[in-house]
Design a protein around this motif. Structure first.
Motif, PDB file in Angstrom:
ATOM      1  N   GLN A  87       0.919  -1.165  -0.049  1.00  0.00           N
ATOM      2  CA  GLN A  87      -0.002  -0.027   0.112  1.00  0.00           C
ATOM      3  C   GLN A  87       0.905   1.242   0.037  1.00  0.00           C
ATOM      4  O   GLN A  87       0.506   2.221  -0.630  1.00  0.00           O
ATOM      5  CB  GLN A  87      -1.027   0.191   1.191  1.00  0.00           C
ATOM      6  N   ALA A  88       1.891   1.090   1.013  1.00  0.00           N
ATOM      7  CA  ALA A  88       2.759   2.271   0.789  1.00  0.00           C
ATOM      8  C   ALA A  88       3.447   2.606  -0.582  1.00  0.00           C
ATOM      9  O   ALA A  88       3.605   3.594  -0.949  1.00  0.00           O
ATOM     10  CB  ALA A  88       4.048   2.162   1.917  1.00  0.00           C
ATOM     11  N   ASN A  89       3.830   1.484  -1.196  1.00  0.00           N
ATOM     12  CA  ASN A  89       4.696   1.772  -2.494  1.00  0.00           C
ATOM     13  C   ASN A  89       3.579   2.144  -3.576  1.00  0.00           C
ATOM     14  O   ASN A  89       3.762   2.954  -4.351  1.00  0.00           O
ATOM     15  CB  ASN A  89       4.941   0.241  -3.046  1.00  0.00           C
ATOM     16  N   GLU A  90       2.286   1.805  -3.592  1.00  0.00           N
ATOM     17  CA  GLU A  90       1.325   2.373  -4.328  1.00  0.00           C
ATOM     18  C   GLU A  90       1.311   3.957  -4.055  1.00  0.00           C
ATOM     19  O   GLU A  90       1.149   4.616  -5.375  1.00  0.00           O
ATOM     20  CB  GLU A  90      -0.206   1.712  -4.055  1.00  0.00           C
ATOM     21  N   VAL A  91       1.318   4.197  -3.007  1.00  0.00           N
ATOM     22  CA  VAL A  91       1.168   5.741  -2.690  1.00  0.00           C
ATOM     23  C   VAL A  91       2.129   6.505  -3.276  1.00  0.00           C
ATOM     24  O   VAL A  91       2.263   7.701  -3.901  1.00  0.00           O
ATOM     25  CB  VAL A  91       0.841   5.992  -1.164  1.00  0.00           C
ATOM     26  N   ASN A  92       3.473   5.720  -3.092  1.00  0.00           N
ATOM     27  CA  ASN A  92       4.647   6.507  -3.568  1.00  0.00           C
ATOM     28  C   ASN A  92       4.823   6.434  -5.038  1.00  0.00           C
ATOM     29  O   ASN A  92       5.288   7.552  -5.713  1.00  0.00           O
ATOM     30  CB  ASN A  92       5.911   5.712  -3.185  1.00  0.00           C
ATOM     31  N   LYS A  93       4.123   5.624  -5.785  1.00  0.00           N
ATOM     32  CA  LYS A  93       4.003   5.383  -7.334  1.00  0.00           C
ATOM     33  C   LYS A  93       3.358   6.731  -7.676  1.00  0.00           C
ATOM     34  O   LYS A  93       3.627   7.457  -8.694  1.00  0.00           O
ATOM     35  CB  LYS A  93       3.526   4.351  -7.909  1.00  0.00           C
ATOM     36  N   LEU A  94       2.423   6.825  -7.068  1.00  0.00           N
ATOM     37  CA  LEU A  94       1.303   7.934  -7.321  1.00  0.00           C
ATOM     38  C   LEU A  94       2.001   9.329  -7.303  1.00  0.00           C
ATOM     39  O   LEU A  94       1.976  10.128  -8.169  1.00  0.00           O
ATOM     40  CB  LEU A  94      -0.066   8.085  -6.510  1.00  0.00           C
ATOM     41  N   LEU A  95       2.667   9.268  -6.206  1.00  0.00           N
ATOM     42  CA  LEU A  95       3.498  10.550  -5.887  1.00  0.00           C
ATOM     43  C   LEU A  95       4.432  10.808  -6.828  1.00  0.00           C
ATOM     44  O   LEU A  95       4.886  12.162  -7.383  1.00  0.00           O
ATOM     45  CB  LEU A  95       4.289  10.477  -4.476  1.00  0.00           C
ATOM     46  N   ALA A  96       5.364   9.671  -7.352  1.00  0.00           N
ATOM     47  CA  ALA A  96       6.446   9.967  -8.192  1.00  0.00           C
ATOM     48  C   ALA A  96       5.801  10.556  -9.680  1.00  0.00           C
ATOM     49  O   ALA A  96       6.584  11.201 -10.391  1.00  0.00           O
ATOM     50  CB  ALA A  96       6.980   8.435  -8.578  1.00  0.00           C
ATOM     51  N   GLN A  97       4.620   9.905  -9.957  1.00  0.00           N
ATOM     52  CA  GLN A  97       3.875  10.400 -11.226  1.00  0.00           C
ATOM     53  C   GLN A  97       3.633  11.640 -11.144  1.00  0.00           C
ATOM     54  O   GLN A  97       3.856  12.663 -12.334  1.00  0.00           O
ATOM     55  CB  GLN A  97       2.911   9.640 -11.584  1.00  0.00           C
ATOM     56  N   SER A  98       2.955  12.292 -10.105  1.00  0.00           N
ATOM     57  CA  SER A  98       2.765  13.607  -9.834  1.00  0.00           C
ATOM     58  C   SER A  98       4.085  14.587  -9.959  1.00  0.00           C
ATOM     59  O   SER A  98       4.226  15.639 -10.466  1.00  0.00           O
ATOM     60  CB  SER A  98       2.243  13.736  -8.419  1.00  0.00           C
ATOM     61  N   ALA A  99       5.143  13.943  -9.498  1.00  0.00           N
ATOM     62  CA  ALA A  99       6.536  14.874  -9.347  1.00  0.00           C
ATOM     63  C   ALA A  99       6.986  14.822 -10.799  1.00  0.00           C
ATOM     64  O   ALA A  99       7.530  15.850 -11.135  1.00  0.00           O
ATOM     65  CB  ALA A  99       7.646  13.928  -8.475  1.00  0.00           C
ATOM     66  N   LEU A 100       6.765  13.810 -11.595  1.00  0.00           N
ATOM     67  CA  LEU A 100       7.326  13.787 -12.880  1.00  0.00           C
ATOM     68  C   LEU A 100       6.641  14.823 -13.883  1.00  0.00           C
ATOM     69  O   LEU A 100       7.081  15.729 -14.565  1.00  0.00           O
ATOM     70  CB  LEU A 100       7.135  12.509 -13.528  1.00  0.00           C
ATOM     71  N   ILE A 101       5.196  15.241 -13.623  1.00  0.00           N
ATOM     72  CA  ILE A 101       4.513  15.687 -14.292  1.00  0.00           C
ATOM     73  C   ILE A 101       4.745  17.102 -13.844  1.00  0.00           C
ATOM     74  O   ILE A 101       4.949  18.166 -14.935  1.00  0.00           O
ATOM     75  CB  ILE A 101       2.816  15.797 -14.099  1.00  0.00           C
ATOM     76  N   ALA A 102       5.029  17.478 -12.757  1.00  0.00           N
ATOM     77  CA  ALA A 102       5.478  18.860 -12.114  1.00  0.00           C
ATOM     78  C   ALA A 102       6.890  19.106 -12.737  1.00  0.00           C
ATOM     79  O   ALA A 102       7.126  20.374 -13.118  1.00  0.00           O
ATOM     80  CB  ALA A 102       5.574  18.644 -10.512  1.00  0.00           C
ATOM     81  N   LEU A 103       7.774  18.292 -12.807  1.00  0.00           N
ATOM     82  CA  LEU A 103       8.950  18.382 -13.374  1.00  0.00           C
ATOM     83  C   LEU A 103       8.900  19.001 -14.905  1.00  0.00           C
ATOM     84  O   LEU A 103       9.820  19.983 -15.125  1.00  0.00           O
ATOM     85  CB  LEU A 103       9.940  17.234 -13.424  1.00  0.00           C
ATOM     86  N   VAL A 104       8.251  18.362 -15.787  1.00  0.00           N
ATOM     87  CA  VAL A 104       7.981  18.495 -17.105  1.00  0.00           C
ATOM     88  C   VAL A 104       7.517  19.889 -17.150  1.00  0.00           C
ATOM     89  O   VAL A 104       7.983  20.994 -17.647  1.00  0.00           O
ATOM     90  CB  VAL A 104       7.053  17.563 -17.525  1.00  0.00           C
ATOM     91  N   LEU A 105       6.368  20.415 -16.415  1.00  0.00           N
ATOM     92  CA  LEU A 105       5.748  21.717 -16.322  1.00  0.00           C
ATOM     93  C   LEU A 105       6.655  22.996 -15.979  1.00  0.00           C
ATOM     94  O   LEU A 105       7.078  24.023 -16.477  1.00  0.00           O
ATOM     95  CB  LEU A 105       4.524  21.607 -15.464  1.00  0.00           C
ATOM     96  N   THR A 106       7.739  22.551 -14.861  1.00  0.00           N
ATOM     97  CA  THR A 106       8.574  23.712 -14.327  1.00  0.00           C
ATOM     98  C   THR A 106       9.674  23.610 -15.138  1.00  0.00           C
ATOM     99  O   THR A 106      10.300  24.810 -15.455  1.00  0.00           O
ATOM    100  CB  THR A 106       9.121  23.011 -13.024  1.00  0.00           C
ATOM    101  N   GLY A 107      10.329  22.508 -15.793  1.00  0.00           N
ATOM    102  CA  GLY A 107      11.172  22.518 -16.876  1.00  0.00           C
ATOM    103  C   GLY A 107      10.761  23.626 -18.206  1.00  0.00           C
ATOM    104  O   GLY A 107      11.652  24.564 -18.341  1.00  0.00           O
TER     105      GLY A 107
END
Length: 600
Positions: A169-189
């Motif tokens: 369950q903790a890993n699933e939550v982390n995956k969601l967080l990583a996907q959100s971070a990747l989208i944020a990085l693209v936008l901030t780049g």
């Protein structure tokens, strides 16, 4: 300088730094969140299992030591209520260590437990741990003491619960967080590229201007995009361009002047930086030190000047203002004086050194010759004067009245007086030659006839045990010479040959033509001249055997006078000798021009 690539540009660096900052922040947050989330999930699940285990312990506390079947069935019912998929095993153990209830293994009921966690609980200490099974899945074990009415331990409850689903369950939550971070990085780049563009555009313009300025063009101006700090920088850059243009014009003018001065200086000039490395050298310094400017630049000045390799750079700064360097070799004499001048601002650090090189070879040679001349003349005059004083004192003290001693003493003083007169006359003659105060009376002379007459004169006055052999041509050889001066040359050479010839020796005189010259040689059979002394015999006052030369009455100037005379006749003079076998003096005179004149 070529165009800067996108991945090397400051535009890209601004964007990548911006993205990296966001990435680092997200990474830090993600690690912290992941750690805390996993810890929280784990803690919540552990607390849940522990609460249920403690609840079970409370429920079985009154029945755990009962031996009735009814009580045992009651414990089994209580355990069955915990039959959930994440529970792996539950044991209820009485105070004697016997298992009185089990979730899955009824066969173990009544057997003794050897579990360390159970033993800890029976001793009144709750124990827990997270273990990994053979399949690599993690599970939680917990043992809790069962207390009776008097707060004494009456048994224990041991439970195993699967925890792998908690970490999933903790890993699933982390995956969601990583996907959100990747989208944020693209936008901030993308946003970083847009923002950096507004900053790098004026900087790019200033870079282009700097490249143009490096080529010497100061006419271009930088465009000012705003009134912010970068706009102020652009204005300052334009002002700097104007000032550099003015300074460059002044510097260029001074450089041309300095280049002209250094190029036409008769002295060498070398400049160094504060580390002693050469940064400037003029053409004359290259010529004097026999080194190219390309090789010398960037090398220590000590190495180029060949100046005391053991000297350090500080010794050069703190040493004398000038040094004399003798760079002579086997082929030539070369002496220079190096004057040092330190370069530094007023009350500031030392910035370098200027070395000025003066060629003082001729000056030093003249000074050395002057010193040697004074020493030689003094020495030559002191010997006869000392002799004369000794004999005159003896005559004064009574030897004058002795009819046998007096004439002999007077003869010695007369000989020494004549020797000094010859020495002074030779010196006066050399002095006139040096000052060009004499004139040669040239006339056409048959050299063979003149040479024969000189040899006849020496035949009449030579020692009987000396033989003179003549090897002269029968045909006349005419040349244009000064008869008196050439007779003196022959007298000096033949006299030396007779003086140094041994008893029964032979002197050979030869004359022949070779090319446009007439060559004359006079050979003796004396002891000869060492090879390292052969080139010095035409120097003034030079003698190979000083004691014997004085004993024979020589002044040491005969060959020096002969050399001056031969040179005045446009001829050459030299010597060849073998130690122990004798010496031959050669000289040449021009003659062909005279014969051609006669033919006409």
């Amino acid at each position: 300088m070529g165009k800067v690539g996108f991945f090397k540009s400051i535009h890209f660096k601004f964007a990548i730094v911006y993205v990296l900052l966001i990435l680092i922040a997200i990474q830090f947050i993600s690690v912290y969140f992941n750690d805390k989330l996993e810890e929280q999930f784990e803690q919540n699940y552990v607390n849940s299992v522990k609460d249920r285990a403690q609840l079970l312990a409370e429920n079985v506390s009154g029945q755990i030591n009962s031996k009735s079947d009814e009580e045992s069935n009651s414990i089994s019912d209580l355990i069955a209520n915990f039959n959930q998929k994440e529970i792996r095993q539950i044991y209820v153990i009485n105070s004697l260590g016997q298992i009185v209830g089990s979730l899955y293994d009824d066969e173990l009921v009544g057997s003794l437990s050897t579990n360390d966690y159970v033993n800890s609980a029976l001793n009144g200490i709750d124990d827990q741990d997270i273990l990994v099974d053979e399949d690599g899945e993690r599970f939680f074990v917990y043992s809790v003491a069962v207390e009776g009415d008097s707060n004494s331990t009456v048994g224990a409850v041991y439970i195993q619960a699967d925890m792998e689903h908690v970490f999933k369950q903790a890993n699933e939550v982390n995956k969601l967080l990583a996907q959100s971070a990747l989208i944020a990085l693209v936008l901030t780049g993308l946003l970083g590229i847009v923002i950096s563009r507004t900053i790098t555009r004026p900087i790019s313009d200033m870079r282009k201007q700097a490249l143009v300025m490096a080529r010497g063009d100061f006419t271009r101006k930088v465009k000012v995009y705003g009134e912010d700090e970068i706009g102020q920088l652009a204005l300052a850059f334009n002002d700097l361009t104007r000032r550099l243009q003015e300074a460059n014009a002044i510097t260029e003018g001074e450089r041309r002047k300095l280049t002209s001065v250094l190029a036409y200086m008769t002295d060498g000039v070398i400049a160094t930086d504060r580390e002693g490395m050469i940064i400037l050298m003029n053409d004359r310094a290259e010529e004097m030190m026999d080194v190219s400017r390309e090789t010398a630049l960037g090398t220590p000045i000590n190495k180029v000047l060949q100046y005391a390799e053991e000297k350090t750079w500080d010794d050069l700064y703190n040493g004398p203002d000038s040094v004399i360097l003798d760079l002579s070799n086997d082929h030539q004499t070369f002496i220079i004086r190096v004057n040092f001048s330190i370069i530094h601002k007023e009350d500031g650090p030392i910035n370098g050194l200027i070395a000025v090189l003066h060629d003082i070879t001729e000056q030093e040679q003249l000074e050395q010759e002057r010193r040697e001349f004074v020493v030689n003349v003094s020495h030559e005059l002191r010997t006869p004067l000392t002799t004369m004083r000794s004999y005159l004192e003896a005559l004064q003290e009574g030897a004058l009245s002795d009819p046998e001693i007096a004439p002999r003493f007077l003869s010695v003083t007369q000989n020494e007086t004549e020797r000094m007169i010859r020495l002074v006359n030779d010196l006066l003659q050399l002095s006139k030659m040096d000052k060009k105060e004499y004139r040669l009376e040239f006339s056409e002379i048959n050299f063979v006839e003149m040479f024969d007459e000189v040899l006849d004169r020496f035949e009449m006055s030579k020692r009987e045990n000396i033989e003179i052999v003549r090897q002269l041509p029968t045909a006349a050889i005419y040349t244009r010479i000064d008869r008196d001066k050439m007779t003196q040359v022959l007298d000096n050479i033949i006299s030396n040959a007779i003086k140094y010839s041994p008893e029964g020796g032979t002197i050979t005189a030869r004359c022949w033509t070779i090319g446009k010259k007439v060559r004359i040689s006079i050979s003796d059979q004396g002891v000869g001249i060492p090879k390292n002394n052969l080139s010095k015999i035409f120097d003034r006052f030079y003698r190979v055997d000083k004691a014997r030369s004085r004993q024979l009455g020589g002044t040491g100037l005969g060959l020096a006078i002969a050399k001056e005379m031969i040179n005045a006749h446009h001829g050459d003079i030299w010597a060849e000798s073998k130690w122990g076998k004798g010496t031959t003096i050669y000289f040449t005179l021009p003659y062909k021009r005279i014969r051609e004149a006669e033919d006409e």
